[in-house]
Write an enzyme that holds these catalytic residues in place. Sequence first.
Site, PDB file in Angstrom:
ATOM      1  N   CYS A  93       0.790  -1.230  -0.009  1.00 40.07           N
ATOM      2  CA  CYS A  93       0.053  -0.167  -0.132  1.00 40.07           C
ATOM      3  C   CYS A  93       0.829   1.299  -0.080  1.00 40.07           C
ATOM      4  O   CYS A  93       1.431   1.599  -0.855  1.00 40.07           O
ATOM      5  CB  CYS A  93      -1.145   0.063   1.485  1.00 40.07           C
ATOM      6  N   ARG A 127     -11.962   7.138  -3.054  1.00 44.96           N
ATOM      7  CA  ARG A 127     -11.028   6.028  -2.466  1.00 44.96           C
ATOM      8  C   ARG A 127     -11.682   4.736  -2.911  1.00 44.96           C
ATOM      9  O   ARG A 127     -12.811   4.494  -3.189  1.00 44.96           O
ATOM     10  CB  ARG A 127     -11.294   5.964  -0.783  1.00 44.96           C
ATOM     11  N   HIS A 194      -3.812  -5.527   1.665  1.00 48.13           N
ATOM     12  CA  HIS A 194      -3.457  -5.788   3.082  1.00 48.13           C
ATOM     13  C   HIS A 194      -4.638  -6.442   3.641  1.00 48.13           C
ATOM     14  O   HIS A 194      -5.441  -7.151   3.255  1.00 48.13           O
ATOM     15  CB  HIS A 194      -2.901  -4.536   3.749  1.00 48.13           C
TER      16      HIS A 194
HETATM   17  N1  GLN Z   1      -2.407   7.059   1.781  1.00 46.98           N
HETATM   18  C1  GLN Z   1      -2.402   6.338   0.537  1.00 46.98           C
HETATM   19  C2  GLN Z   1      -3.720   6.382  -0.218  1.00 46.98           C
HETATM   20  O1  GLN Z   1      -4.657   6.619   0.217  1.00 46.98           O
HETATM   21  C3  GLN Z   1      -1.948   4.943   0.988  1.00 46.98           C
HETATM   22  C4  GLN Z   1      -3.179   4.408   1.915  1.00 46.98           C
HETATM   23  C5  GLN Z   1      -2.545   3.115   2.618  1.00 46.98           C
HETATM   24  O2  GLN Z   1      -1.582   2.886   2.877  1.00 46.98           O
HETATM   25  N2  GLN Z   1      -3.687   2.202   2.984  1.00 46.98           N
HETATM   26  O3  GLN Z   1      -3.660   6.152  -1.313  1.00 46.98           O
END
Ligand code: GLN
Length: 251
Positions: A93, A127, A194
Amino acid sequence: MRIRVGHLYPEYLNIYADRGNIAVFERRAAARGHELAVEPISLGSPLSDASYDLFYVGGGQDREQAMIAPDLAERGDAIRTAVDGGSALLAVCGGYQLLGRGYRGRDGSWMPGAALFPHETLAGEQRMIGDVLLESALPEAPHATIAGFENHAGRTLLDDGAAPLGRAVAGYGNDGTSGYEGVRVGRAIGTYLHGPLLPRNPWLADLLLSWALAHATGAEPAPLEPLADELEREAHDVAAGRARARGGRPA
Ligand code: GLN
């Protein structure tokens, strides 16, 4: 054997129980009589040599990523040299994003990366969240499945010709449109998955361990002795079922 693990920024990039991946490496190595020596590599600490057998870097939010990005970018040469020399690496990630050339976060700022992986990442408005199922694109494990969970605003754009980790059977993957997820360079793997990743996908943990052992011994990678893995299979199947229920890649 003693397997030397360099854990990058454990106190900054540890969202979603990423440490669980290290615990899986430890247990599966121990079951085969090997010991893991995990060393944290953090802000300003010297990356004394590039001789780690395995690197691990977890996920984090934009705020934590911004704190470590310049330090990580400075280690780019050492990390690329290590992977060229056969070290294994797993990046999840936020760590996956910053092992590419860089990440433009939600606030528009550019975070430089280590430039190991051939990609760039741009934060989007929406997201991408939910269970994911991949079909592996690794020649070592054709058609094996990988189940996990994604939660990212970043869209990761692979360069032409880059090798993905897998094809998204269900879920968004790298960018929500290409149909691919993750990346692979040498013995280095990056992924958005993850949850943590390895308890549900023990074959992937073993592949990475076999690469780390090959680096430690100087021999060719050899498959590890299989373990029973009943609970692991069940965990994989439950997560895979949830991902399938979520449906294919959203338009
Ligand atoms: N901050 C990054 C995003 O939102 C990674 C997020 C994460 O590691 N879950 O894309």
